[in-house]
Motif scaffolding. Structure first.
Motif, PDB file in Angstrom:
ATOM      1  N   PRO A 109       8.348   9.843  -7.805  1.00 15.89           N
ATOM      2  CA  PRO A 109       8.718   8.611  -8.512  1.00 15.89           C
ATOM      3  C   PRO A 109       7.808   7.440  -8.178  1.00 15.89           C
ATOM      4  N   ALA A 110       7.280   7.417  -6.969  1.00 17.52           N
ATOM      5  CA  ALA A 110       6.375   6.329  -6.576  1.00 17.52           C
ATOM      6  C   ALA A 110       5.085   6.351  -7.382  1.00 17.52           C
ATOM      7  N   ASN A 111       4.760   7.505  -7.994  1.00 18.79           N
ATOM      8  CA  ASN A 111       3.549   7.615  -8.808  1.00 18.79           C
ATOM      9  C   ASN A 111       3.793   7.297 -10.281  1.00 18.79           C
ATOM     10  N   VAL A 112       4.985   6.818 -10.589  1.00 20.84           N
ATOM     11  CA  VAL A 112       5.264   6.276 -11.924  1.00 20.84           C
ATOM     12  C   VAL A 112       4.964   4.783 -11.850  1.00 20.84           C
ATOM     13  N   ILE A 113       3.875   4.368 -12.459  1.00 21.06           N
ATOM     14  CA  ILE A 113       3.330   3.029 -12.258  1.00 21.06           C
ATOM     15  C   ILE A 113       3.665   2.135 -13.454  1.00 21.06           C
ATOM     16  N   GLY A 114       4.371   1.074 -13.186  1.00 25.22           N
ATOM     17  CA  GLY A 114       4.713   0.106 -14.219  1.00 25.22           C
ATOM     18  C   GLY A 114       3.851  -1.136 -14.107  1.00 25.22           C
ATOM     19  N   GLU A 115       4.042  -2.039 -15.029  1.00 22.84           N
ATOM     20  CA  GLU A 115       3.233  -3.255 -15.044  1.00 22.84           C
ATOM     21  C   GLU A 115       3.837  -4.314 -14.126  1.00 22.84           C
ATOM     22  N   THR A 116       2.975  -5.134 -13.561  1.00 21.52           N
ATOM     23  CA  THR A 116       3.389  -6.252 -12.714  1.00 21.52           C
ATOM     24  C   THR A 116       2.995  -7.534 -13.422  1.00 21.52           C
ATOM     25  N   LEU A 117       3.994  -8.294 -13.843  1.00 20.33           N
ATOM     26  CA  LEU A 117       3.750  -9.469 -14.678  1.00 20.33           C
ATOM     27  C   LEU A 117       3.842 -10.749 -13.862  1.00 20.33           C
ATOM     28  N   GLN A 118       3.267 -11.793 -14.414  1.00 19.14           N
ATOM     29  CA  GLN A 118       3.327 -13.105 -13.777  1.00 19.14           C
ATOM     30  C   GLN A 118       3.386 -14.185 -14.851  1.00 19.14           C
ATOM     31  N   ARG A 119       3.805 -15.351 -14.451  1.00 21.45           N
ATOM     32  CA  ARG A 119       3.821 -16.477 -15.368  1.00 21.45           C
ATOM     33  C   ARG A 119       2.418 -17.055 -15.510  1.00 21.45           C
ATOM     34  N   PRO A 152       2.290 -10.446 -22.340  1.00 26.16           N
ATOM     35  CA  PRO A 152       2.480 -11.144 -21.067  1.00 26.16           C
ATOM     36  C   PRO A 152       1.182 -11.227 -20.264  1.00 26.16           C
ATOM     37  N   SER A 153       1.247 -11.961 -19.182  1.00 25.32           N
ATOM     38  CA  SER A 153       0.107 -12.073 -18.265  1.00 25.32           C
ATOM     39  C   SER A 153       0.318 -11.108 -17.111  1.00 25.32           C
ATOM     40  N   TYR A 154      -0.703 -10.315 -16.801  1.00 21.90           N
ATOM     41  CA  TYR A 154      -0.600  -9.317 -15.740  1.00 21.90           C
ATOM     42  C   TYR A 154      -1.186  -9.853 -14.435  1.00 21.90           C
ATOM     43  N   VAL A 155      -0.590  -9.429 -13.342  1.00 28.41           N
ATOM     44  CA  VAL A 155      -1.137  -9.752 -12.027  1.00 28.41           C
ATOM     45  C   VAL A 155      -2.452  -8.996 -11.858  1.00 28.41           C
ATOM     46  N   THR A 156      -3.499  -9.700 -11.460  1.00 27.44           N
ATOM     47  CA  THR A 156      -4.811  -9.075 -11.271  1.00 27.44           C
ATOM     48  C   THR A 156      -5.022  -8.703  -9.799  1.00 27.44           C
ATOM     49  N   GLU A 157      -5.901  -7.733  -9.585  1.00 28.20           N
ATOM     50  CA  GLU A 157      -6.182  -7.298  -8.214  1.00 28.20           C
ATOM     51  C   GLU A 157      -7.613  -6.778  -8.127  1.00 28.20           C
ATOM     52  N   GLY A 158      -8.552  -7.693  -7.974  1.00 23.99           N
ATOM     53  CA  GLY A 158      -9.939  -7.325  -7.741  1.00 23.99           C
ATOM     54  C   GLY A 158     -10.684  -6.921  -8.996  1.00 23.99           C
ATOM     55  N   THR A 159     -11.876  -6.404  -8.782  1.00 24.12           N
ATOM     56  CA  THR A 159     -12.741  -5.934  -9.867  1.00 24.12           C
ATOM     57  C   THR A 159     -13.280  -4.561  -9.518  1.00 24.12           C
ATOM     58  N   VAL A 160     -13.854  -3.911 -10.503  1.00 27.86           N
ATOM     59  CA  VAL A 160     -14.492  -2.620 -10.242  1.00 27.86           C
ATOM     60  C   VAL A 160     -15.661  -2.813  -9.268  1.00 27.86           C
ATOM     61  N   GLU A 161     -16.361  -3.908  -9.409  1.00 33.03           N
ATOM     62  CA  GLU A 161     -17.498  -4.185  -8.532  1.00 33.03           C
ATOM     63  C   GLU A 161     -17.055  -4.382  -7.077  1.00 33.03           C
ATOM     64  N   SER A 162     -15.923  -5.070  -6.877  1.00 31.94           N
ATOM     65  CA  SER A 162     -15.438  -5.260  -5.507  1.00 31.94           C
ATOM     66  C   SER A 162     -15.016  -3.933  -4.883  1.00 31.94           C
ATOM     67  N   LEU A 163     -14.443  -3.025  -5.677  1.00 34.79           N
ATOM     68  CA  LEU A 163     -14.083  -1.704  -5.154  1.00 34.79           C
ATOM     69  C   LEU A 163     -15.329  -0.905  -4.796  1.00 34.79           C
ATOM     70  N   ALA A 164     -16.393  -1.092  -5.574  1.00 37.03           N
ATOM     71  CA  ALA A 164     -17.647  -0.399  -5.254  1.00 37.03           C
ATOM     72  C   ALA A 164     -18.250  -0.941  -3.967  1.00 37.03           C
ATOM     73  N   ALA A 169     -15.830  -5.768 -14.533  1.00 33.85           N
ATOM     74  CA  ALA A 169     -14.498  -5.569 -15.112  1.00 33.85           C
ATOM     75  C   ALA A 169     -13.430  -5.914 -14.085  1.00 33.85           C
ATOM     76  N   SER A 170     -12.591  -6.897 -14.419  1.00 29.00           N
ATOM     77  CA  SER A 170     -11.472  -7.232 -13.536  1.00 29.00           C
ATOM     78  C   SER A 170     -10.351  -6.217 -13.753  1.00 29.00           C
ATOM     79  N   LEU A 171      -9.532  -6.051 -12.747  1.00 28.90           N
ATOM     80  CA  LEU A 171      -8.478  -5.037 -12.783  1.00 28.90           C
ATOM     81  C   LEU A 171      -7.104  -5.679 -12.670  1.00 28.90           C
ATOM     82  N   TYR A 172      -6.177  -5.148 -13.430  1.00 28.68           N
ATOM     83  CA  TYR A 172      -4.782  -5.513 -13.235  1.00 28.68           C
ATOM     84  C   TYR A 172      -4.228  -4.713 -12.062  1.00 28.68           C
TER      85      TYR A 172
END
Length: 499
Positions: free
Chosen positions: A299-309, A52-64, A90-93
Motif C-alpha cells: 500500500p505504501a507504493n500507491v502514490i497519490g498527489e501532494t497538493l498545496q495552496r 491544483p498546485s502540486y508540492v515540488t521536490e527538486g529537479t532531475v538535474e539535482s538528482l543527477a 525539469a522540476s519534479l513534483y
C-alpha cells in the motif's frame, strides 16, 4: 478563446444538428421536445475543475548531481528544448520523486494522481535512467520496457512527448530509443523493429496479446528481443475491469513467466478507489494492482498527489467578497495583484482544493450554476451576477501568467453530451397522449396505458406508430403490440399496422 462561449456554440450547433433530421408536425410533440432540449437533457451543465498546485521536490538535474540519476538522464529531461535552446532542468513534483525512488528500487507501484500531474514522466524518467545504466553494462540491442495504453491515441501522444525530449539527438545516436507497435505501423516500420529493436515499445494490450501468441517470424522476433524485460507499464489502470481486467492479468503473468520473473510493473490511474479513509483507499488500490500485476504491491507504493495552496489569502469574509464583486474586472491584470484578489482565494478553496483528513485534496467538480450559487451565498449577490463574474474571472486568471508562463488558474470545462434517443407516446389524441424519452413500457402508475415508439415522416413530419394488431394474451381481445423490424408477433397476427 472564451471557453464558455465555445461551449455554448458547440451545444447550439449540436442541438441544430440533432433537430435537423425531423421536424414533427404535432404541436404537443414539438412543445415536449423543446422543453426537454431546453432543460439540458442531452447536455447537462458543464463541470468546472481547477487544476491544483502540486508540492515540488527538486529537479532531475539535482538528482543527477546527487548520483541518484545519470547525467544523461538530466540532459534528456529538460523542458523548453528547441533549436536555439537546450531548455531548463525539469522540476519534479513530490509524487514524481516518490515514484522515481520506487522504480529505482525496482518495486511495483501505482500512481493515482490527477490529469495533468505528470504521471508519464513519473515512470519515463526512472525507466530511461535504468535503461541507460543497463546499456552501459550490456549494449546488446533489445526491448527493455513496454508501455501498454488502453487506446492508440494515448500511445501516439506519448510518442510525441518522448520525441520532444530526444529530438535534439541525431536519430542514429540517441541514448534511448523507442517505437510504437500498435498495428498502425507499415511493413517497413515493423521490419525495422524486428531488425533493430528499440529500448521502449509503446503498444496496446490487444497488440501485445497478438505478439505473444502469433507465430509469424516478425512477431516471434519482437518477443525474443524482449527477453529480460525490465519494466511493464499499464497506463489508465482503472480501464482494466471485469473480463478485460482478467485478460490483462493473465497477459501480465505470461509475460512475467516468459520474459522475466522479476519484472517491475507500474500502473497509473487518475481515479480508482474513492470510498473510505486515505489508508483504506491505498489498500484497495494495492489489492487490485496486485491481482493485475501478479505480484504484491505494498500500500505504501500507491502514490497519490501532494497538493498545496498557491493563493496567499485566506477565505474572504462575506463583506470582502461583496465589495470585490461590486468592482468590475479589468481586461488585463498583474499576476501578483490577481493572486491576492479575494475571489482568487474563494475559487481555490471552493473549486480547487479542500481539506480531507488534514491534507489538501482536489475539490469535486461543480457545475457553473452550482459554483455561482455558492458564490452568491458567500457574497450576497444574485446568482446570475455571480455566474457572469465567475466565468470572466476564470478566463482572466488563465490569461495571467507568472515568470514561468504558468497561469494563475488552469481550469477545465467538462461537457458531457449524449445522443438523442427514441420518442415514445401512448395511443391517444394529440394533447392528451403521454410522451416519454426514457423507453418505459407503461405509463408510470397506469399499466393500462402502454408506450409505443413514435416514428416520423421525413417529408411532412407526420408521426406514426408501427404496431402488431394481435390478440392480447391475457384477455384474448384484439389489441396493439409495439412492432420493430426485429420483432415478430407473439400470437397469430391479423396484420402489421401503422397508425
Amino acid at each position: 478563446m472564451d471557453v464558455f462561449e465555445f461551449r455554448d456554440k458547440l451545444v447550439g450547433d449540436y442541438r441544430d444538428f440533432t433537430r435537423s433530421f425531423i421536424q414533427p408536425k404535432a404541436n404537443d410533440i414539438n412543445h415536449f421536445l423543446d422543453s426537454e432540449y431546453d432543460g439540458g437533457r442531452y447536455w447537462p451543465s458543464p463541470l468546472i475543475q481547477i487544476n491544483p498546485s502540486y508540492v515540488t521536490e527538486g529537479t532531475v538535474e539535482s538528482l543527477a548531481s546527487q548520483g541518484i540519476l545519470s547525467p544523461v538522464t538530466a540532459d534528456i529531461f529538460r523542458f523548453g528544448k528547441n533549436a536555439s535552446s537546450s531548455g531548463h532542468p525539469a522540476s519534479l513534483y513530490k509524487h514524481q520523486r516518490q515514484a522515481i525512488d520506487c522504480c529505482l528500487r525496482f518495486e511495483p507501484c501505482v500512481l493515482t494522481t490527477g490529469t495533468g500531474s505528470g504521471k508519464s514522466l513519473s515512470y519515463f524518467i526512472p525507466m530511461v535512467d535504468a535503461i541507460l545504466k543497463a546499456k552501459a553494462e550490456d549494449s546488446t540491442p533489445r526491448i527493455r520496457a513496454i508501455v501498454i495504453y488502453p487506446m492508440n491515441a494515448l500511445a501516439n501522444s506519448q510518442r510525441e512527448e518522448l520525441e520532444k525530449f530526444l529530438s535534439d539527438y541525431p536519430d542514429d545516436h540517441r541514448p534511448v530509443t523507442y517505437a510504437r507497435y500498435t498495428g498502425q505501423e507499415d511493413q517497413d516500420e515493423r521490419e525495422r523493429i524486428m531488425q533493430d529493436p528499440p529500448d521502449i515499445i509503446l503498444t496496446n494490450y490487444m497488440m501485445f496479446e497478438l505478439l505473444m501468441t502469433r507465430q509469424n517470424e516478425r512477431d516471434k522476433a519482437v518477443i525474443r528481443h524482449a527477453q529480460g524485460l525490465q519494466f511493464l507499464v499499464l497506463d489508465e489502470l482503472h480501464t482494466y475491469r471485469g473480463r478485460q481486467g482478467a485478460d490483462v492479468a493473465m497477459l501480465v503473468r505470461r509475460v512475467r513467466e516468459r520474459m522475466n520473473l522479476n519484472l517491475v510493473c507500474i500502473g497509473t490511474s487518475a481515479t480508482m478507489a474513492t470510498d473510505g479513509t486515505r489508508e483504506a483507499r491505498q489498500a484497495k488500490v494495492a489489492e487490485v494492482a496486485s491481482k493485475l500485476f501478479g505480484q504484491a504491491v505494498p500500500p505504501a507504493n500507491v502514490i497519490g498527489e501532494t497538493l498545496q495552496r498557491q493563493i496567499p489569502v485566506e477565505m474572504p469574509s462575506r463583506e470582502t467578497l461583496a465589495r470585490a464583486l461590486d468592482k468590475p474586472l479589468p481586461d488585463h491584470a498583474d499576476f501578483e495583484t490577481l493572486r491576492h484578489h479575494p475571489v482568487a482565494a474563494w475559487v481555490e478553496l471552493t473549486l480547487g482544493i479542500v481539506k480531507d483528513e488534514g491534507v489538501w485534496v482536489r475539490a469535486k467538480p461543480k457545475t457553473l450554476e452550482d459554483a455561482a450559487a455558492l458564490l452568491a451565498d458567500a457574497s450576497g449577490h444574485l446568482p446570475t451576477t455571480c455566474q457572469h463574474y465567475l466565468a470572466r474571472f476564470l478566463l482572466l486568471a488563465y490569461r495571467v501568467r507568472d515568470i514561468n508562463d504558468k497561469p494563475l488558474f488552469a481550469f477545465r470545462l467538462h461537457q458531457f453530451i449524449s445522443g438523442a434517443g427514441n420518442l415514445y407516446a401512448t395511443l391517444e389524441a394529440p394533447g392528451e397522449r403521454k410522451l416519454d424519452l426514457h423507453g418505459q413500457q407503461f405509463v408510470p402508475g397506469d399499466r393500462s396505458k402502454r408506450f409505443y415508439t413514435v416514428h416520423f415522416c421525413r417529408n411532412c413530419g407526420q408521426e406514426y406508430y408501427p404496431v402488431w394488431h394481435e390478440q392480447e394474451p391475457e384477455t384474448g381481445q384484439l389489441g396493439f403490440q409495439p412492432r420493430t423490424s426485429r420483432t415478430s408477433p407473439a400470437t397469430p397476427t391479423i396484420s402489421p399496422t401503422v397508425f
